[in-house]
Design an enzyme around this catalytic site. Sequence first.
Site, PDB file in Angstrom:
ATOM      1  N   CYS A  62       0.844  -1.199   0.000  1.00 59.38           N
ATOM      2  CA  CYS A  62       0.000   0.000   0.000  1.00 59.38           C
ATOM      3  C   CYS A  62       0.879   1.250   0.000  1.00 59.38           C
ATOM      4  O   CYS A  62       1.776   1.384   0.853  1.00 59.38           O
ATOM      5  CB  CYS A  62      -0.913   0.006   1.225  1.00 59.38           C
ATOM      6  SG  CYS A  62      -1.933   1.501   1.349  1.00 59.38           S
ATOM      7  N   CYS A  68      -0.208   6.003   7.138  1.00 57.24           N
ATOM      8  CA  CYS A  68      -1.548   5.640   7.602  1.00 57.24           C
ATOM      9  C   CYS A  68      -1.484   4.776   8.862  1.00 57.24           C
ATOM     10  O   CYS A  68      -0.608   3.929   8.997  1.00 57.24           O
ATOM     11  CB  CYS A  68      -2.280   4.887   6.483  1.00 57.24           C
ATOM     12  SG  CYS A  68      -3.953   4.377   6.916  1.00 57.24           S
ATOM     13  N   CYS A  71      -3.085   0.077   8.933  1.00 58.75           N
ATOM     14  CA  CYS A  71      -2.360  -1.198   8.921  1.00 58.75           C
ATOM     15  C   CYS A  71      -1.057  -1.051   9.699  1.00 58.75           C
ATOM     16  O   CYS A  71      -0.454   0.016   9.727  1.00 58.75           O
ATOM     17  CB  CYS A  71      -2.050  -1.640   7.498  1.00 58.75           C
ATOM     18  SG  CYS A  71      -3.496  -2.185   6.564  1.00 58.75           S
ATOM     19  N   CYS A 145      -8.289   2.054  -0.784  1.00 65.98           N
ATOM     20  CA  CYS A 145      -7.794   1.231   0.327  1.00 65.98           C
ATOM     21  C   CYS A 145      -7.658  -0.199  -0.170  1.00 65.98           C
ATOM     22  O   CYS A 145      -8.662  -0.878  -0.403  1.00 65.98           O
ATOM     23  CB  CYS A 145      -8.748   1.278   1.517  1.00 65.98           C
ATOM     24  SG  CYS A 145      -8.215   0.207   2.887  1.00 65.98           S
ATOM     25  N   PHE A 273     -24.602 -12.260  23.181  1.00 63.21           N
ATOM     26  CA  PHE A 273     -23.975 -11.183  22.400  1.00 63.21           C
ATOM     27  C   PHE A 273     -24.140 -11.548  20.920  1.00 63.21           C
ATOM     28  O   PHE A 273     -23.189 -11.571  20.149  1.00 63.21           O
ATOM     29  CB  PHE A 273     -22.497 -11.016  22.764  1.00 63.21           C
ATOM     30  CG  PHE A 273     -22.241 -10.807  24.235  1.00 63.21           C
ATOM     31  CD1 PHE A 273     -22.340  -9.545  24.798  1.00 63.21           C
ATOM     32  CD2 PHE A 273     -21.905 -11.874  25.059  1.00 63.21           C
ATOM     33  CE1 PHE A 273     -22.107  -9.349  26.153  1.00 63.21           C
ATOM     34  CE2 PHE A 273     -21.674 -11.694  26.409  1.00 63.21           C
ATOM     35  CZ  PHE A 273     -21.769 -10.434  26.959  1.00 63.21           C
ATOM     36  N   ASP A 341     -19.962 -14.287  22.110  1.00 67.24           N
ATOM     37  CA  ASP A 341     -19.184 -13.462  21.175  1.00 67.24           C
ATOM     38  C   ASP A 341     -19.250 -12.015  21.645  1.00 67.24           C
ATOM     39  O   ASP A 341     -19.867 -11.156  21.006  1.00 67.24           O
ATOM     40  CB  ASP A 341     -19.728 -13.597  19.747  1.00 67.24           C
ATOM     41  CG  ASP A 341     -18.857 -12.864  18.730  1.00 67.24           C
ATOM     42  OD1 ASP A 341     -17.718 -12.501  19.080  1.00 67.24           O
ATOM     43  OD2 ASP A 341     -19.315 -12.661  17.597  1.00 67.24           O
ATOM     44  N   CYS A 367     -12.494 -11.210  20.097  1.00 67.16           N
ATOM     45  CA  CYS A 367     -11.594 -10.407  19.263  1.00 67.16           C
ATOM     46  C   CYS A 367     -10.451  -9.841  20.086  1.00 67.16           C
ATOM     47  O   CYS A 367      -9.706  -8.979  19.606  1.00 67.16           O
ATOM     48  CB  CYS A 367     -12.372  -9.276  18.581  1.00 67.16           C
ATOM     49  SG  CYS A 367     -13.171  -8.143  19.726  1.00 67.16           S
TER      50      CYS A 367
END
Length: 416
Positions: A62, A68, A71, A145, A273, A341, A367
């Site tokens: 990229c 940026c 990432c 992107c 969730f 979750d 996550c």
Amino acid sequence: MAEQVTIKRLGAKGDGIAEGGSGPVFVPKVLPGETVTIERDGSHARLVSVDVASPERETPFCPYFDECGGCATQHMKHGFYQAWKHDTLVHTLRQARIEAPIEPLIDAHGDGRRRVTLHVRFPDRAMHVGFMAPRSHQIVEIAFCPIAEPGLKEQAPAIARAVGEHLKGPRKPLDIQITATQTGFDVDVRGYGPLKDPDRLRLIDLAANLDLSRLSIHGDVIVERRPPAVVMGRAAVVPPAGSFLQATKLGEETLAGFVTEACARAKRVADLFAGTGPFSLRLAEKADVHAVEFDKGSMVALDKAVRATPGLRRVTTEARDLFRRPLLTPELNAFDAVVLDPPRVGAEAQVKQLAVSKVPLVVSVSCDGATFARDAAILIGSGYRLERVIPVDQFKHSPHLEVVGILRRDVVKKRR
């Protein structure tokens, strides 16, 4: 003042760590063993140059990567990147004194991110549209992107710029979330405030010109030209504006595959969730499901999808704050399996209730490795066995990682 340092290791967020006289210094977008020139800002530093590169370094794909903040890992070769992510999870579980087999990292990037949030700011006379720089509110303007789905790559910045032009009068900072759906782009704008009627009419015209499926401000739908449907298993769901969605299609399918595989023998499952039902709708192909989620709009969307999808088993929904009102032991004991979750903060209150329940199977989807480990440790301490830990990489090129944990325990049935 610039200085030269050697990077000793990587931290959990992907920053390189160098040892300075006053403690560790965190340097972005570097690799262990590299000699780099930096400019310090407290315990963090700006990378000036890479003077001696690691053999694990590669050229980012990229053109915005250096500036940026979206990432963090495009400079890593693929094998090194995968090993780093896997080892980070191993280290996190060991810190929680959890020893469990961790399966190989699964690449679930697929076609790319199906949702992006672009920022519109007015720091000067001009309008700036893009992502934020690392550890900064400065906007890095982008024309495309490359980690987004093909349809979003170039169109998302163009849509954000067009919306910003229509709403630039008050010069308020805007966050524009754009989601690719089966029927077109779903756009939700945050930061503007209440709209006057002329503004609404102009946005309705803009939505038609851009061929958007739906346009909303803070979840308030301005116009819905087509229901923005997202396919989940056999069903098509129209999520509330701005509601949660897994980052990639393949990521959702991969996570759901492990969830349904683990619950294959369950007759009644609680999906906690539940969001708009990416797991519930697939589980309902073989089991009765009770879906619980704080957001009422998500539960309404799930219920509509269930009613429109033939062949599913019974699905009940409940809007409930599981942080303040977790399902209690008598409620939990009615289920053969529980799926969790939660958001990044985890599900500690709910897990403490599960720990004293008789539920034989818990499938934990997280996550955040640290809160996954914390919650799993509570269940392990109450007699659950952590049979599988599966890292799923749908947040590719970032330090974030999805984890699926399958926990079981033997439940002795009382004789009649």
